[in-house]
Design a protein around this motif. Structure first.
Motif, PDB file in Angstrom:
ATOM      1  N   GLY A 183       0.812  -1.216   0.000  1.00  0.00           N
ATOM      2  CA  GLY A 183       0.000   0.000   0.000  1.00  0.00           C
ATOM      3  C   GLY A 183       0.848   1.269   0.000  1.00  0.00           C
ATOM      4  N   ARG A 184       0.139   2.382   0.130  1.00  0.00           N
ATOM      5  CA  ARG A 184       0.806   3.695   0.133  1.00  0.00           C
ATOM      6  C   ARG A 184       0.377   4.454   1.377  1.00  0.00           C
ATOM      7  NH1 ARG A 184       0.048   7.777  -3.529  1.00  0.00           N
ATOM      8  NH2 ARG A 184      -2.030   7.041  -4.111  1.00  0.00           N
ATOM      9  N   GLY A 185       1.344   4.989   2.082  1.00  0.00           N
ATOM     10  CA  GLY A 185       1.012   5.673   3.326  1.00  0.00           C
ATOM     11  C   GLY A 185       1.872   6.882   3.577  1.00  0.00           C
ATOM     12  N   ALA A 186       1.586   7.507   4.694  1.00  0.00           N
ATOM     13  CA  ALA A 186       2.369   8.654   5.146  1.00  0.00           C
ATOM     14  C   ALA A 186       2.621   8.473   6.630  1.00  0.00           C
ATOM     15  CB  ALA A 186       1.603   9.944   4.898  1.00  0.00           C
ATOM     16  N   LEU A 187       3.881   8.559   6.993  1.00  0.00           N
ATOM     17  CA  LEU A 187       4.252   8.485   8.409  1.00  0.00           C
ATOM     18  C   LEU A 187       4.430   9.922   8.892  1.00  0.00           C
ATOM     19  CD1 LEU A 187       5.263   7.087  10.998  1.00  0.00           C
ATOM     20  CD2 LEU A 187       7.514   6.891   9.892  1.00  0.00           C
ATOM     21  N   ILE A 188       3.568  10.316   9.813  1.00  0.00           N
ATOM     22  CA  ILE A 188       3.589  11.679  10.349  1.00  0.00           C
ATOM     23  C   ILE A 188       4.378  11.639  11.656  1.00  0.00           C
ATOM     24  CG2 ILE A 188       2.140  13.572  11.205  1.00  0.00           C
ATOM     25  CD1 ILE A 188      -0.128  12.164   9.405  1.00  0.00           C
ATOM     26  N   LEU A 189       5.391  12.469  11.730  1.00  0.00           N
ATOM     27  CA  LEU A 189       6.294  12.464  12.883  1.00  0.00           C
ATOM     28  C   LEU A 189       6.262  13.837  13.538  1.00  0.00           C
ATOM     29  CD1 LEU A 189       9.244  10.717  11.012  1.00  0.00           C
ATOM     30  CD2 LEU A 189       7.836   9.661  12.788  1.00  0.00           C
ATOM     31  N   MET A 190       6.314  13.848  14.854  1.00  0.00           N
ATOM     32  CA  MET A 190       6.306  15.138  15.566  1.00  0.00           C
ATOM     33  C   MET A 190       7.208  15.036  16.791  1.00  0.00           C
ATOM     34  SD  MET A 190       3.117  17.242  17.275  1.00  0.00           S
ATOM     35  CE  MET A 190       2.880  16.105  18.649  1.00  0.00           C
ATOM     36  N   ASP A 191       8.138  16.001  16.914  1.00  0.00           N
ATOM     37  CA  ASP A 191       9.016  15.975  18.089  1.00  0.00           C
ATOM     38  C   ASP A 191       8.328  16.678  19.268  1.00  0.00           C
ATOM     39  OD1 ASP A 191       9.415  18.735  17.823  1.00  0.00           O
ATOM     40  OD2 ASP A 191      11.344  18.518  16.809  1.00  0.00           O
ATOM     41  N   GLU A 192       9.016  16.724  20.400  1.00  0.00           N
ATOM     42  CA  GLU A 192       8.362  17.275  21.596  1.00  0.00           C
ATOM     43  C   GLU A 192       8.186  18.787  21.530  1.00  0.00           C
ATOM     44  OE1 GLU A 192       7.977  15.060  25.157  1.00  0.00           O
ATOM     45  OE2 GLU A 192      10.138  14.666  24.990  1.00  0.00           O
ATOM     46  N   ALA A 193       8.919  19.438  20.627  1.00  0.00           N
ATOM     47  CA  ALA A 193       8.712  20.880  20.413  1.00  0.00           C
ATOM     48  C   ALA A 193       7.574  21.113  19.410  1.00  0.00           C
ATOM     49  CB  ALA A 193       9.991  21.534  19.919  1.00  0.00           C
ATOM     50  N   ARG A 194       6.899  20.031  19.010  1.00  0.00           N
ATOM     51  CA  ARG A 194       5.756  20.048  18.088  1.00  0.00           C
ATOM     52  C   ARG A 194       6.144  20.403  16.648  1.00  0.00           C
ATOM     53  NH1 ARG A 194       1.126  19.062  20.003  1.00  0.00           N
ATOM     54  NH2 ARG A 194      -0.113  20.306  18.534  1.00  0.00           N
ATOM     55  N   ASN A 195       7.406  20.169  16.289  1.00  0.00           N
ATOM     56  CA  ASN A 195       7.799  20.256  14.874  1.00  0.00           C
ATOM     57  C   ASN A 195       7.375  18.959  14.213  1.00  0.00           C
ATOM     58  OD1 ASN A 195       9.389  22.744  15.116  1.00  0.00           O
ATOM     59  ND2 ASN A 195      10.730  21.471  16.375  1.00  0.00           N
ATOM     60  N   SER A 196       6.621  19.067  13.100  1.00  0.00           N
ATOM     61  CA  SER A 196       6.154  17.839  12.464  1.00  0.00           C
ATOM     62  C   SER A 196       6.643  17.753  11.020  1.00  0.00           C
ATOM     63  CB  SER A 196       4.643  17.721  12.555  1.00  0.00           C
ATOM     64  OG  SER A 196       4.039  18.885  12.091  1.00  0.00           O
ATOM     65  N   ARG A 197       6.702  16.521  10.535  1.00  0.00           N
ATOM     66  CA  ARG A 197       7.145  16.271   9.160  1.00  0.00           C
ATOM     67  C   ARG A 197       6.529  14.960   8.720  1.00  0.00           C
ATOM     68  NH1 ARG A 197      11.746  12.739   9.352  1.00  0.00           N
ATOM     69  NH2 ARG A 197      12.258  12.276  11.520  1.00  0.00           N
ATOM     70  N   VAL A 198       6.652  14.677   7.421  1.00  0.00           N
ATOM     71  CA  VAL A 198       6.056  13.450   6.909  1.00  0.00           C
ATOM     72  C   VAL A 198       7.096  12.667   6.123  1.00  0.00           C
ATOM     73  CG1 VAL A 198       5.142  14.566   4.814  1.00  0.00           C
ATOM     74  CG2 VAL A 198       4.001  12.558   5.718  1.00  0.00           C
ATOM     75  N   GLU A 199       7.032  11.343   6.221  1.00  0.00           N
ATOM     76  CA  GLU A 199       7.835  10.454   5.367  1.00  0.00           C
ATOM     77  C   GLU A 199       6.852   9.581   4.600  1.00  0.00           C
ATOM     78  OE1 GLU A 199      10.781   8.295   7.646  1.00  0.00           O
ATOM     79  OE2 GLU A 199      11.699  10.159   8.376  1.00  0.00           O
ATOM     80  N   TRP A 200       7.083   9.434   3.294  1.00  0.00           N
ATOM     81  CA  TRP A 200       6.147   8.674   2.453  1.00  0.00           C
ATOM     82  C   TRP A 200       6.473   7.194   2.547  1.00  0.00           C
ATOM     83  CZ3 TRP A 200       2.385  11.799   1.820  1.00  0.00           C
ATOM     84  CH2 TRP A 200       2.634  13.162   1.701  1.00  0.00           C
ATOM     85  N   MET A 201       5.432   6.394   2.639  1.00  0.00           N
ATOM     86  CA  MET A 201       5.587   4.946   2.821  1.00  0.00           C
ATOM     87  C   MET A 201       5.175   4.214   1.543  1.00  0.00           C
ATOM     88  SD  MET A 201       3.827   4.712   6.616  1.00  0.00           S
ATOM     89  CE  MET A 201       4.285   3.011   6.985  1.00  0.00           C
TER      90      MET A 201
END
Ligand code: PA5
Ligand code: MN
Length: 186
Positions: free
Chosen positions: A105-123
């Motif tokens: 399948g196709r997904g998106a891994l949403i990541l967020m650090d404790e300072a609430r900076n977020s980013r995405v990695e495509w799966m």
């Protein structure tokens, strides 16, 4: 190794089998709190399964140095303009890392650090994602078919859902003009 610690992984489908697998489902009613559009969520069948988890935790939850192995099967769907996704969590012990590895399948891994900076990695099938310490993680299914991925993490990490329940992630993945679009949250 005792027979109860036997695990088989079907790497074509991502399915686990063996005597000690624990299975659980998350339905729309379990997950209503994660979606922005509550009216759209209420309009759907609340018993619908959004994802199923198979976990293999031979050392239990409190064995320092132990490892867990898990498979997640996340259905395709939308709640309003937001993709079906996992609840997401930090690890209770913040200095515990994890691998996610996409099977189908196709997904998106949403990541967020404790300072609430977020980013995405495509799966995509085969993509393997290192989730560092102190990083909340959530997966969205952005494709037309089920998304399957495997995970491996330290058995004493723990799942802190409460922090996400209180403040959410700092960005949402929305379907805008048919495209997954990472939208920061106020
Ligand atoms: O431990 C993990 O990170 C995974 O096995 C997840 O628990 C699984 O993908 C389900 O997601 P969540 O725990 O956020 O509901
Ligand atoms: Mn985790």
């Amino acid at each position: 190794m005792s027979s109860t610690n036997t695990l088989n992984v079907d790497f074509a489908m991502g399915v686990l089998s063996g005597p000690s697998i624990i299975e659980s489902n998350r339905t729309l009613s379990d997950l209503a709190w994660i979606f922005a559009d509550q009216a759209a969520c209420e309009a759907l069948d609340s018993s619908r399964v959004v994802y199923r988890v198979q976990s293999f935790q031979p050392g239990g939850d409190d064995t320092g140095g132990g490892l867990c192995w898990c498979a997640t099967f996340l259905e395709s769907g939308l709640v309003g303009d937001e993709y079906f996704m996992t609840a997401g969590h930090f690890h209770t012990k913040r200095n515990r890392d994890e691998y996610y590895s996409t099977v189908l399948g196709r997904g998106a891994l949403i990541l967020m650090d404790e300072a609430r900076n977020s980013r995405v990695e495509w799966m995509t099938p085969g993509s393997t994602h290192y989730i560092p310490a102190s990083t909340a993680h959530r997966v969205a299914n952005i494709g037309p078919t089920r998304l399957s991925f495997l995970a491996c993490w330290p058995s004493d990490a723990g799942h802190d859902y409460e922090t996400i329940r209180l403040r959410g992630f700092s960005a949402r993945l929305r379907c805008v003009d048919g495209q997954p679009t990472f939208v920061p949250q106020p």
